[in-house]
Motif scaffolding. Sequence first.
Motif, PDB file in Angstrom:
ATOM      1  N   PHE A   2       9.062   5.056   3.386  1.00 41.00           N
ATOM      2  CA  PHE A   2       7.844   4.726   4.117  1.00 41.00           C
ATOM      3  C   PHE A   2       6.750   4.259   3.167  1.00 41.00           C
ATOM      4  O   PHE A   2       5.989   3.343   3.480  1.00 41.00           O
ATOM      5  CB  PHE A   2       7.339   5.899   4.974  1.00 41.00           C
ATOM      6  CG  PHE A   2       6.122   5.504   5.758  1.00 41.00           C
ATOM      7  CD1 PHE A   2       6.240   4.754   6.910  1.00 41.00           C
ATOM      8  CD2 PHE A   2       4.855   5.828   5.312  1.00 41.00           C
ATOM      9  CE1 PHE A   2       5.118   4.340   7.618  1.00 41.00           C
ATOM     10  CE2 PHE A   2       3.725   5.428   6.012  1.00 41.00           C
ATOM     11  CZ  PHE A   2       3.862   4.684   7.165  1.00 41.00           C
ATOM     12  N   SER A   3       6.688   4.859   1.981  1.00 41.39           N
ATOM     13  CA  SER A   3       5.647   4.466   1.019  1.00 41.39           C
ATOM     14  C   SER A   3       5.785   2.988   0.630  1.00 41.39           C
ATOM     15  O   SER A   3       4.778   2.297   0.442  1.00 41.39           O
ATOM     16  CB  SER A   3       5.691   5.354  -0.222  1.00 41.39           C
ATOM     17  OG  SER A   3       6.946   5.269  -0.859  1.00 41.39           O
ATOM     18  N   GLU A   4       7.023   2.481   0.526  1.00 38.80           N
ATOM     19  CA  GLU A   4       7.235   1.066   0.221  1.00 38.80           C
ATOM     20  C   GLU A   4       6.774   0.195   1.392  1.00 38.80           C
ATOM     21  O   GLU A   4       6.099  -0.823   1.210  1.00 38.80           O
ATOM     22  CB  GLU A   4       8.715   0.787  -0.053  1.00 38.80           C
ATOM     23  CG  GLU A   4       9.246   1.440  -1.301  1.00 38.80           C
ATOM     24  CD  GLU A   4      10.751   1.292  -1.410  1.00 38.80           C
ATOM     25  OE1 GLU A   4      11.203   0.717  -2.415  1.00 38.80           O
ATOM     26  OE2 GLU A   4      11.472   1.749  -0.510  1.00 38.80           O
ATOM     27  N   PHE A   5       7.175   0.614   2.585  1.00 46.30           N
ATOM     28  CA  PHE A   5       6.799  -0.108   3.798  1.00 46.30           C
ATOM     29  C   PHE A   5       5.278  -0.119   3.931  1.00 46.30           C
ATOM     30  O   PHE A   5       4.670  -1.151   4.238  1.00 46.30           O
ATOM     31  CB  PHE A   5       7.455   0.579   5.003  1.00 46.30           C
ATOM     32  CG  PHE A   5       7.507  -0.254   6.243  1.00 46.30           C
ATOM     33  CD1 PHE A   5       8.482  -1.225   6.408  1.00 46.30           C
ATOM     34  CD2 PHE A   5       6.593  -0.055   7.257  1.00 46.30           C
ATOM     35  CE1 PHE A   5       8.552  -1.988   7.567  1.00 46.30           C
ATOM     36  CE2 PHE A   5       6.646  -0.811   8.424  1.00 46.30           C
ATOM     37  CZ  PHE A   5       7.631  -1.774   8.570  1.00 46.30           C
ATOM     38  N   ASP A   6       4.664   1.020   3.673  1.00 40.07           N
ATOM     39  CA  ASP A   6       3.206   1.152   3.757  1.00 40.07           C
ATOM     40  C   ASP A   6       2.513   0.256   2.722  1.00 40.07           C
ATOM     41  O   ASP A   6       1.489  -0.366   3.009  1.00 40.07           O
ATOM     42  CB  ASP A   6       2.822   2.617   3.565  1.00 40.07           C
ATOM     43  CG  ASP A   6       1.391   2.902   3.961  1.00 40.07           C
ATOM     44  OD1 ASP A   6       0.942   2.395   5.013  1.00 40.07           O
ATOM     45  OD2 ASP A   6       0.716   3.645   3.216  1.00 40.07           O
ATOM     46  N   ALA A   7       3.073   0.182   1.523  1.00 39.92           N
ATOM     47  CA  ALA A   7       2.498  -0.677   0.479  1.00 39.92           C
ATOM     48  C   ALA A   7       2.580  -2.154   0.878  1.00 39.92           C
ATOM     49  O   ALA A   7       1.642  -2.926   0.642  1.00 39.92           O
ATOM     50  CB  ALA A   7       3.202  -0.441  -0.857  1.00 39.92           C
ATOM     51  N   ILE A   8       3.690  -2.538   1.488  1.00 37.36           N
ATOM     52  CA  ILE A   8       3.831  -3.920   1.965  1.00 37.36           C
ATOM     53  C   ILE A   8       2.786  -4.193   3.035  1.00 37.36           C
ATOM     54  O   ILE A   8       2.092  -5.215   3.001  1.00 37.36           O
ATOM     55  CB  ILE A   8       5.256  -4.175   2.498  1.00 37.36           C
ATOM     56  CG1 ILE A   8       6.272  -4.120   1.351  1.00 37.36           C
ATOM     57  CG2 ILE A   8       5.335  -5.506   3.233  1.00 37.36           C
ATOM     58  CD1 ILE A   8       7.713  -4.057   1.806  1.00 37.36           C
ATOM     59  N   GLU A   9       2.656  -3.259   3.964  1.00 43.81           N
ATOM     60  CA  GLU A   9       1.666  -3.401   5.032  1.00 43.81           C
ATOM     61  C   GLU A   9       0.264  -3.525   4.448  1.00 43.81           C
ATOM     62  O   GLU A   9      -0.530  -4.365   4.858  1.00 43.81           O
ATOM     63  CB  GLU A   9       1.776  -2.203   5.992  1.00 43.81           C
ATOM     64  CG  GLU A   9       0.764  -2.207   7.110  1.00 43.81           C
ATOM     65  CD  GLU A   9      -0.530  -1.510   6.738  1.00 43.81           C
ATOM     66  OE1 GLU A   9      -1.578  -1.990   7.169  1.00 43.81           O
ATOM     67  OE2 GLU A   9      -0.495  -0.518   6.001  1.00 43.81           O
ATOM     68  N   ALA A  10      -0.047  -2.701   3.453  1.00 40.56           N
ATOM     69  CA  ALA A  10      -1.378  -2.744   2.830  1.00 40.56           C
ATOM     70  C   ALA A  10      -1.635  -4.091   2.171  1.00 40.56           C
ATOM     71  O   ALA A  10      -2.742  -4.635   2.248  1.00 40.56           O
ATOM     72  CB  ALA A  10      -1.520  -1.611   1.818  1.00 40.56           C
ATOM     73  N   SER A  11      -0.615  -4.651   1.519  1.00 45.11           N
ATOM     74  CA  SER A  11      -0.791  -5.952   0.862  1.00 45.11           C
ATOM     75  C   SER A  11      -1.007  -7.064   1.883  1.00 45.11           C
ATOM     76  O   SER A  11      -1.693  -8.044   1.606  1.00 45.11           O
ATOM     77  CB  SER A  11       0.399  -6.269  -0.045  1.00 45.11           C
ATOM     78  OG  SER A  11       1.542  -6.596   0.721  1.00 45.11           O
ATOM     79  N   LEU A  12      -0.435  -6.904   3.076  1.00 36.13           N
ATOM     80  CA  LEU A  12      -0.584  -7.917   4.109  1.00 36.13           C
ATOM     81  C   LEU A  12      -1.939  -7.850   4.809  1.00 36.13           C
ATOM     82  O   LEU A  12      -2.395  -8.836   5.386  1.00 36.13           O
ATOM     83  CB  LEU A  12       0.533  -7.779   5.154  1.00 36.13           C
ATOM     84  CG  LEU A  12       1.947  -8.016   4.645  1.00 36.13           C
ATOM     85  CD1 LEU A  12       2.959  -7.718   5.735  1.00 36.13           C
ATOM     86  CD2 LEU A  12       2.111  -9.432   4.129  1.00 36.13           C
ATOM     87  N   THR A  13      -2.567  -6.683   4.762  1.00 36.88           N
ATOM     88  CA  THR A  13      -3.848  -6.522   5.451  1.00 36.88           C
ATOM     89  C   THR A  13      -5.039  -6.534   4.501  1.00 36.88           C
ATOM     90  O   THR A  13      -6.174  -6.405   4.942  1.00 36.88           O
ATOM     91  CB  THR A  13      -3.859  -5.218   6.278  1.00 36.88           C
ATOM     92  OG1 THR A  13      -3.625  -4.117   5.405  1.00 36.88           O
ATOM     93  CG2 THR A  13      -2.814  -5.262   7.376  1.00 36.88           C
ATOM     94  N   ALA A  14      -4.774  -6.683   3.203  1.00 39.49           N
ATOM     95  CA  ALA A  14      -5.868  -6.710   2.221  1.00 39.49           C
ATOM     96  C   ALA A  14      -6.725  -7.957   2.449  1.00 39.49           C
ATOM     97  O   ALA A  14      -6.240  -8.989   2.907  1.00 39.49           O
ATOM     98  CB  ALA A  14      -5.299  -6.715   0.809  1.00 39.49           C
TER      99      ALA A  14
END
Length: 114
Positions: A73-85
């Motif tokens: 989940f932490s990887e998925f969350d990091a991807i999500e964060a990079s997409l919403t930055a």
Amino acid sequence: MHPPRFVAPLLIPAVLVAMAGLATSCSDDVQLDFVQDNADSFMAACTSTTDDLVIQSEICQCVIDTAQVRLRFSEFDAIEASLTADVPEGAPAPTLPPEIVEIVAECVIEVGEL
């Protein structure tokens, strides 16, 4: 049944929107694992961009199911964060990382073979 040729190119933006939409489904608490709310939010966003809901729904479900198996989940969350930055003006828009593009491609093929 094979998905139309236009499904794969159109699905990448849908997955991009879906992953970015997860920001609204997550709380401020530290989350270690995927929960049903994550999958529900992903599916709602992923399937909101098409007229062919049946095929795209199958592909989107495959994407979230596969991501939950392959990614922490932490990887998925990091991807999500990079997409919403916030993206500075003139900078390129965020894109899906190769591991997500690979999952989408595999799911398009898998659903096409059903």
